[in-house]
Design an enzyme around this catalytic site. Structure first.
Site, PDB file in Angstrom:
ATOM      1  N   SER A 143       6.352  19.728  86.901  1.00 41.65           N
ATOM      2  CA  SER A 143       7.546  19.340  87.661  1.00 41.65           C
ATOM      3  C   SER A 143       8.707  20.203  87.207  1.00 41.65           C
ATOM      4  CB  SER A 143       7.877  17.866  87.374  1.00 41.65           C
ATOM      5  OG  SER A 143       9.152  17.553  87.887  1.00 41.65           O
ATOM      6  N   TYR A 157       9.260  11.235  81.291  1.00 40.10           N
ATOM      7  CA  TYR A 157       8.448  11.942  82.301  1.00 40.10           C
ATOM      8  C   TYR A 157       8.664  13.450  82.189  1.00 40.10           C
ATOM      9  CZ  TYR A 157       7.282  13.674  87.012  1.00 40.10           C
ATOM     10  OH  TYR A 157       6.795  14.386  88.072  1.00 40.10           O
TER      11      TYR A 157
HETATM   12  P1  NAP Z   1       1.623  10.056  94.764  1.00 41.27           P
HETATM   13  O1  NAP Z   1       1.819  10.357  96.206  1.00 41.27           O
HETATM   14  O2  NAP Z   1       2.237   8.810  94.203  1.00 41.27           O
HETATM   15  O3  NAP Z   1       0.041  10.044  94.462  1.00 41.27           O
HETATM   16  C1  NAP Z   1      -0.391   9.806  93.151  1.00 41.27           C
HETATM   17  C2  NAP Z   1      -1.892   9.945  93.075  1.00 41.27           C
HETATM   18  O4  NAP Z   1      -2.279   9.896  91.696  1.00 41.27           O
HETATM   19  C3  NAP Z   1      -2.653   8.841  93.775  1.00 41.27           C
HETATM   20  O5  NAP Z   1      -3.839   9.381  94.296  1.00 41.27           O
HETATM   21  C4  NAP Z   1      -2.949   7.868  92.632  1.00 41.27           C
HETATM   22  O6  NAP Z   1      -4.072   7.045  92.892  1.00 41.27           O
HETATM   23  C5  NAP Z   1      -3.241   8.863  91.522  1.00 41.27           C
HETATM   24  N1  NAP Z   1      -3.109   8.329  90.168  1.00 41.27           N
HETATM   25  C6  NAP Z   1      -2.044   7.750  89.585  1.00 41.27           C
HETATM   26  N2  NAP Z   1      -2.330   7.431  88.303  1.00 41.27           N
HETATM   27  C7  NAP Z   1      -3.618   7.791  88.080  1.00 41.27           C
HETATM   28  C8  NAP Z   1      -4.491   7.716  86.987  1.00 41.27           C
HETATM   29  N3  NAP Z   1      -4.106   7.163  85.818  1.00 41.27           N
HETATM   30  N4  NAP Z   1      -5.750   8.174  87.126  1.00 41.27           N
HETATM   31  C9  NAP Z   1      -6.163   8.717  88.287  1.00 41.27           C
HETATM   32  N5  NAP Z   1      -5.377   8.839  89.366  1.00 41.27           N
HETATM   33  C10 NAP Z   1      -4.112   8.382  89.262  1.00 41.27           C
HETATM   34  O7  NAP Z   1       2.160  11.237  93.837  1.00 41.27           O
HETATM   35  P2  NAP Z   1       2.628  12.741  94.167  1.00 41.27           P
HETATM   36  O8  NAP Z   1       4.070  12.725  94.487  1.00 41.27           O
HETATM   37  O9  NAP Z   1       1.683  13.389  95.091  1.00 41.27           O
HETATM   38  O10 NAP Z   1       2.518  13.386  92.710  1.00 41.27           O
HETATM   39  C11 NAP Z   1       1.417  14.149  92.298  1.00 41.27           C
HETATM   40  C12 NAP Z   1       1.822  14.953  91.079  1.00 41.27           C
HETATM   41  O11 NAP Z   1       2.962  15.743  91.388  1.00 41.27           O
HETATM   42  C13 NAP Z   1       2.219  14.096  89.867  1.00 41.27           C
HETATM   43  O12 NAP Z   1       1.696  14.685  88.696  1.00 41.27           O
HETATM   44  C14 NAP Z   1       3.738  14.180  89.865  1.00 41.27           C
HETATM   45  O13 NAP Z   1       4.257  14.040  88.552  1.00 41.27           O
HETATM   46  C15 NAP Z   1       3.946  15.569  90.399  1.00 41.27           C
HETATM   47  N6  NAP Z   1       5.276  15.770  90.976  1.00 41.27           N
HETATM   48  C16 NAP Z   1       5.662  15.054  92.078  1.00 41.27           C
HETATM   49  C17 NAP Z   1       6.946  15.268  92.603  1.00 41.27           C
HETATM   50  C18 NAP Z   1       7.465  14.531  93.809  1.00 41.27           C
HETATM   51  O14 NAP Z   1       8.671  14.640  94.114  1.00 41.27           O
HETATM   52  N7  NAP Z   1       6.628  13.772  94.529  1.00 41.27           N
HETATM   53  C19 NAP Z   1       7.789  16.198  91.992  1.00 41.27           C
HETATM   54  C20 NAP Z   1       7.344  16.893  90.871  1.00 41.27           C
HETATM   55  C21 NAP Z   1       6.082  16.675  90.392  1.00 41.27           C
HETATM   56  P3  NAP Z   1      -3.877   5.515  93.420  1.00 41.27           P
HETATM   57  O15 NAP Z   1      -3.069   5.606  94.677  1.00 41.27           O
HETATM   58  O16 NAP Z   1      -5.261   4.998  93.624  1.00 41.27           O
HETATM   59  O17 NAP Z   1      -3.127   4.801  92.332  1.00 41.27           O
END
Ligand code: NAP
Length: 248
Positions: A143, A157
């Site tokens: 991130s 985080y």
């Molecule tokens: P998201 O839409 O909330 O999706 C999260 C995914 O991770 C879901 O498939 C969830 O499964 C799974 N998950 C959560 N905890 C888990 C665990 N302990 N073991 C296995 N699977 C797990 O999230 P996203 O925004 O796509 O984020 C994905 C990555 O991008 C993360 O690492 C986040 O830190 C990073 N990121 C996101 C943003 C942003 O603005 N969205 C910005 C910077 C970085 P379930 O639904 O079954 O719980």
């Protein structure tokens, strides 16, 4: 050699967009998820509509026994892994450090740092030439928070993503001679359901006017960078990062 990809947290958001792009590029796909069976089933049916071979495996990335079972299923049902995307992550409610519990801190570090390390370990045991593998590539989803620190919001985080970036640099050097490349992407504010975890589901829309590009990013824009880093087009890139922060 068939391309076999494991994407942790692949049922929603950035992971799901990455999996869909991988399906269009001919990968065999394993998406992992934590709890939401319905979301995993829904995305699985989209892969099948594209004619892709795909499985969904429920496992908590921070629990090694569950990761071991996940990789065994990939071995049996898809064949040797060639690509890993460490995408699953979590975040706590917006808070100052004084108010963060030990439970919260351990959960963030286990999911965002220990989890990717464990997944990399089990992927390397299959991909690295020293273990008889054919090589491969890993992308860690970090991130821009790793650079910015996220004061008054979620310093824990941000620190977990900083640790993940250091892991990317060190592991890249450790396995560079064994046919495995390791890189990172650093998204900024992306439109996904992730922000509900920090207590503000509409966070990206609210912040858009103040962002350099005047908008948040989309999961598909992150997926493109991930798939490029995994591909042979990035054959000399290792230990490097692509920031997808729209100028942040
Ligand atoms: P998201 O839409 O909330 O999706 C999260 C995914 O991770 C879901 O498939 C969830 O499964 C799974 N998950 C959560 N905890 C888990 C665990 N302990 N073991 C296995 N699977 C797990 O999230 P996203 O925004 O796509 O984020 C994905 C990555 O991008 C993360 O690492 C986040 O830190 C990073 N990121 C996101 C943003 C942003 O603005 N969205 C910005 C910077 C970085 P379930 O639904 O079954 O719980």
């Amino acid at each position: 050699m068939e391309n076999v990809i494991v994407i942790t947290g692949g049922s929603r958001g950035i992971g799901a967009a990455t999996a869909l792009l991988a399906a269009r590029q001919g990968y065999r796909i394993c998406i992992n998820y934590h709890a939401d069976d319905q979301a995993a089933e829904a995305i699985l049916s989209q892969f099948r509509a594209l004619g892709a071979e795909a499985i969904a495996v429920r496992a908590d990335v921070s629990v090694e026994d569950e990761i071991i079972q996940l990789f065994l299923r990939v071995d049996d049902e898809l064949g040797p892994i060639t690509a890993l995307v460490n995408n699953a992550g979590t975040i706590g409610q917006q808070s100052r450090v004084e108010n963060m519990s030990e439970f919260r801190l351990l959960n963030v570090m286990k999911t965002n740092v220990v989890g990717p390390m464990l997944c990399a370990k089990h992927a390397l045991l299959r991909m690295a030439r020293r273990h008889g593998g054919q090589g491969g590539a890993i992308v860690n989803v970090s991130s821009v928070a790793a650079r910015l620190g996220s004061p008054n919001e979620y310093v824990d985080y941000a620190a977990s993503k900083g640790a993940l970036d250091t892991f990317t640099i060190g592991l890249a050097k450790e396995v560079a001679g064994e046919g495995v490349r390791v890189n990172g992407v650093r998204p900024g504010y992306i439109h996904t359901g992730f922000h509900a975890l920090s207590g503000d589901p509409d966070r990206v829309s609210k912040l858009e006017p103040g962002l350099p590009m005047g908008r948040g990013g989309y999961p598909e824009e992150v997926a493109e960078a991930i798939l490029w880093l995994l591909s042979d087009k990035a054959s000399y890139a290792t230990g490097s990062f692509i920031d997808l922060g729209g100028g942040r």
